[in-house]
Design a protein around this motif. Structure first.
Motif, short mmCIF file in Angstrom:
data_model
loop_
_atom_site.label_atom_id
_atom_site.label_comp_id
_atom_site.label_asym_id
_atom_site.label_seq_id
_atom_site.Cartn_x
_atom_site.Cartn_y
_atom_site.Cartn_z
N PHE A 150 21.65 -9.26 -87.45
CA PHE A 150 21.77 -8.26 -86.93
C PHE A 150 22.85 -8.21 -85.79
CE2 PHE A 150 23.26 -3.62 -86.85
CZ PHE A 150 24.11 -3.78 -87.37
N VAL A 151 21.21 -8.13 -84.39
CA VAL A 151 22.02 -8.93 -83.70
C VAL A 151 23.01 -9.28 -82.83
CG1 VAL A 151 21.05 -8.77 -81.48
CG2 VAL A 151 19.64 -7.33 -83.15
N LEU A 152 22.37 -10.86 -83.30
CA LEU A 152 23.54 -11.73 -83.41
C LEU A 152 25.08 -11.94 -83.82
CD1 LEU A 152 20.50 -14.94 -83.14
CD2 LEU A 152 21.88 -13.61 -81.46
N VAL A 153 25.28 -11.30 -85.34
CA VAL A 153 26.57 -10.92 -85.66
C VAL A 153 27.07 -10.10 -84.84
CG1 VAL A 153 27.31 -9.92 -87.42
CG2 VAL A 153 25.29 -11.50 -87.91
N THR A 154 26.32 -9.14 -85.19
CA THR A 154 26.83 -7.63 -83.49
C THR A 154 27.68 -8.24 -82.25
OG1 THR A 154 25.78 -6.33 -84.90
CG2 THR A 154 27.07 -5.45 -83.34
N ILE A 173 20.13 -20.50 -90.63
CA ILE A 173 21.44 -19.22 -90.44
C ILE A 173 20.92 -19.03 -89.10
CG2 ILE A 173 22.32 -16.82 -90.56
CD1 ILE A 173 22.84 -18.87 -92.76
N ILE A 174 19.75 -18.31 -88.72
CA ILE A 174 19.50 -17.73 -87.15
C ILE A 174 19.56 -18.79 -85.91
CG2 ILE A 174 17.62 -16.63 -85.69
CD1 ILE A 174 16.55 -15.36 -87.82
N GLN A 175 19.58 -20.24 -86.02
CA GLN A 175 20.27 -20.95 -85.46
C GLN A 175 20.93 -20.97 -85.27
OE1 GLN A 175 17.58 -20.70 -87.99
NE2 GLN A 175 15.74 -22.37 -86.72
N CYS A 176 21.52 -21.60 -86.25
CA CYS A 176 23.24 -21.63 -85.89
C CYS A 176 24.34 -20.36 -85.09
CB CYS A 176 24.08 -21.01 -87.81
SG CYS A 176 23.50 -23.17 -88.36
N LEU A 220 22.60 -18.47 -83.35
CA LEU A 220 22.04 -18.80 -81.56
C LEU A 220 22.68 -19.97 -81.22
CD1 LEU A 220 18.04 -18.86 -82.07
CD2 LEU A 220 19.49 -16.76 -80.57
N VAL A 221 23.41 -20.96 -81.97
CA VAL A 221 24.11 -21.86 -81.38
C VAL A 221 25.85 -21.41 -80.63
CG1 VAL A 221 25.14 -23.95 -81.51
CG2 VAL A 221 23.06 -24.00 -81.99
N ALA A 222 25.64 -20.25 -81.84
CA ALA A 222 27.03 -19.30 -81.23
C ALA A 222 27.16 -18.97 -80.12
CB ALA A 222 27.64 -19.26 -82.88
#
Length: 104
Positions: A17-21, A63-66, A68-70
Motif C-alpha cells: 500500500f505504501v509503495l502503490v501510494t 509484486i513488492i520487488q517490482c 521497489l524497482v519502479a
C-alpha cells in the motif's frame, strides 16, 4: 524473501500500500487538488487494489520487488532531472556572463 512476505501478510500489505501510494503520488497525481471525498474514494480503491496485489504476492508473484524497482527507477529519473537542471543552469549562467556585454 518471498517466503517471508508470505509468512507476514500484514507487513506485506502495508508495504504494498505504501509503495502503490508513493508511485501514484509521484507519477499519476494531478496538479490540482481533488475534493476530500474523491481523495478518500481514491485511497479506498488503492487499498482494495493493494489487497489484490497482496493475494498475488502470497501466490508467489514478486509484486513488492517490482514496486521497489519502479520506485528506484523513479528516483533515478528524478536524480537525472536534478543533474540536468543544475548543468543547464550552470551553462545558462556562464553564457550570460561570458557575453561580455556586446549584445545591446
Amino acid at each position: 524473501m518471498q517466503q517471508w512476505f508470505s509468512d507476514h501478510p500484514v507487513i506485506a500489505y502495508i508495504l504494498i500500500f505504501v509503495l502503490v501510494t508513493f508511485v501514484y503520488n509521484k507519477v499519476f497525481r494531478a496538479q490540482q487538488k481533488l475534493p476530500l471525498w474523491k481523495e478518500v474514494i481514491l485511497y479506498v480503491l488503492m487499498a482494495i487494489g493493494s489487497f489484490m496485489l497482496l493475494i498475488f504476492q502470497i501466490d508467489k508473484l514478486p509484486i513488492i520487488q517490482c514496486l521497489l524497482v519502479a520506485v528506484v527507477l523513479m528516483l533515478m529519473v528524478r536524480i537525472r532531472y536534478f543533474v540536468e537542471g543544475r548543468r543547464n543552469k550552470k551553462n545558462g549562467s556562464s553564457v550570460v556572463e561570458g557575453d561580455g556585454g556586446t549584445n545591446p
